[in-house]
Design an enzyme around this catalytic site. Structure first.
Site, short mmCIF file in Angstrom:
data_model
loop_
_atom_site.label_atom_id
_atom_site.label_comp_id
_atom_site.label_asym_id
_atom_site.label_seq_id
_atom_site.Cartn_x
_atom_site.Cartn_y
_atom_site.Cartn_z
N HIS A 160 0.66 -1.16 0.36
CA HIS A 160 -0.32 -0.36 0.01
C HIS A 160 0.98 1.42 0.28
O HIS A 160 0.67 2.64 -1.01
CB HIS A 160 -1.00 -0.21 1.09
CG HIS A 160 -1.63 1.02 1.70
ND1 HIS A 160 -3.14 1.58 0.52
CD2 HIS A 160 -1.52 2.25 2.49
CE1 HIS A 160 -3.51 2.80 0.64
NE2 HIS A 160 -2.26 3.45 1.46
N GLU A 161 2.06 0.87 0.66
CA GLU A 161 2.93 2.53 0.63
C GLU A 161 3.19 2.73 -0.41
O GLU A 161 3.99 4.01 -0.96
CB GLU A 161 3.74 2.40 2.23
CG GLU A 161 2.78 2.48 3.31
CD GLU A 161 2.16 3.46 4.24
OE1 GLU A 161 2.56 4.45 3.20
OE2 GLU A 161 0.63 3.47 4.01
N HIS A 186 1.53 4.22 -2.91
CA HIS A 186 1.51 6.02 -3.26
C HIS A 186 3.18 6.41 -4.17
O HIS A 186 2.45 7.02 -4.24
CB HIS A 186 1.66 5.68 -1.38
CG HIS A 186 0.56 6.20 -0.37
ND1 HIS A 186 -1.17 7.13 -0.86
CD2 HIS A 186 -0.04 5.74 0.24
CE1 HIS A 186 -1.61 6.62 -0.51
NE2 HIS A 186 -1.22 6.22 0.72
N GLU A 224 -5.87 7.33 -1.34
CA GLU A 224 -5.50 5.63 -0.28
C GLU A 224 -6.61 4.96 -1.31
O GLU A 224 -5.48 3.96 -1.09
CB GLU A 224 -6.35 6.41 1.02
CG GLU A 224 -5.86 7.39 1.54
CD GLU A 224 -4.37 6.71 2.23
OE1 GLU A 224 -3.85 5.72 2.22
OE2 GLU A 224 -3.61 7.84 2.94
#
Length: 282
Positions: free
Chosen positions: A142-143, A146, A204
């Site tokens: 997920h990070e 980004h 997000e």
């Protein structure tokens, strides 16, 4: 009546000049906007003005600051586990992956972050919530998503558009200043530096989807991402904890993950067929 004009210019000429200058400025801003258009991995149009190499410099300096601020976990077992998961994820980035630096910080908050320039930070507290390698992979993916989606660049560009002349390099090297704190927030490090500038909910959600597919391609079980968010919710005592504070609602997230799960499971099966079966532990 004669009105004295010290500049020697006719008022009508001044008005015409002002209109002309406004048109020029408008044309310049339109040109900048057109030249700064980009596309996210999911096809969303983004506004970006920052060069990627400068974002990488900002990310690297921010990581140096973090290593100076937070103690680094020295446990060989913990580091081997986290690095194993992170390396399995970034291998799937391909030619854009490069070498990523991974650090585990001694911090009880269940958090993690990734920065432009190939930097990944994991707080030791996240290991109590991400209870196996697949759930930790969901966090890290997920990070990293980004970064791949250039969300920091997107936010930095928006800030630059509003604040002309901002020296971002000077700001990021001195995070104690107001401008420095703002730029730390742009990179997703707002909570650590006392300023809240979270990713938007659209960003997000985008990171959730991109991260889900990324972890599946690495051979991790994408279905564990849903269990991770349930663990996060429980850890927050009914309220979103720091890591989730700007995400869409839990119900919306679960629904989106389930909608994209068939593709993720297909990617997972393909990864296993290629022999991608991470064995990092936990």
């Amino acid at each position: 009546m004669i009105v004295y004009n010290p500049s020697g210019s006719h008022p009508e000429s001044l008005r015409n000049c002002q209109v002309y200058m406004k048109r020029i400025l408008l044309a310049i801003f339109i040109g900048l906007g057109l030249s700064a258009c980009a596309t996210s991995p999911l096809g969303r149009t983004q506004f970006m003005m920052m060069p990627e190499d400068q974002m990488a410099v900002m990310g690297a300096q921010a990581f140096v600051n973090m290593k100076q601020k937070l103690p680094i976990d020295q446990s060989p077992q913990t580091n081997q586990y986290v690095v194993c998961v992170a390396e399995s994820i970034v291998k799937e980035i391909g030619g854009n992956g490069g070498q990523w630096e991974v650090k585990v910080f001694q911090d009880d908050s269940p958090n993690a972050f990734a920065l432009p320039g190939g930097k990944i930070g994991v707080h030791s507290g996240i290991l109590r919530v991400a209870r196996n390698q697949d759930q930790l992979a969901a966090v890290i993916a997920h990070e990293v998503a980004h970064v791949l989606s250039r969300h920091s660049n997107e936010r930095a560009s928006q800030q630059l558009a509003m604040q002309q002349g901002l020296n971002v390099i000077q700001a990021i090297t001195n995070p104690t200043t107001q401008t420095g704190q703002m730029m730390m927030g742009v990179l997703g490090l707002g909570a650590q530096y006392g300023v809240l500038m979270p990713y938007g909910r659209l960003q997000e959600s985008e990171a959730d989807v991109v991260g889900l597919e990324l972890m599946a391609r690495a051979g991790f079980d994408p279905q564990q991402s849903i269990d991770l968010w349930l663990n996060m919710e429980q850890a927050g005592g009914g309220q979103p904890i720091e890591f989730l504070s700007t995400h869409p609602s839990h119900a919306t997230r679960m629904q989106e993950l389930k909608q994209h799960m068939p593709k993720a499971l297909e990617l997972h099966r393909s990864a296993q067929a290629l022999g991608k079966t991470p064995r990092c532990g936990a």
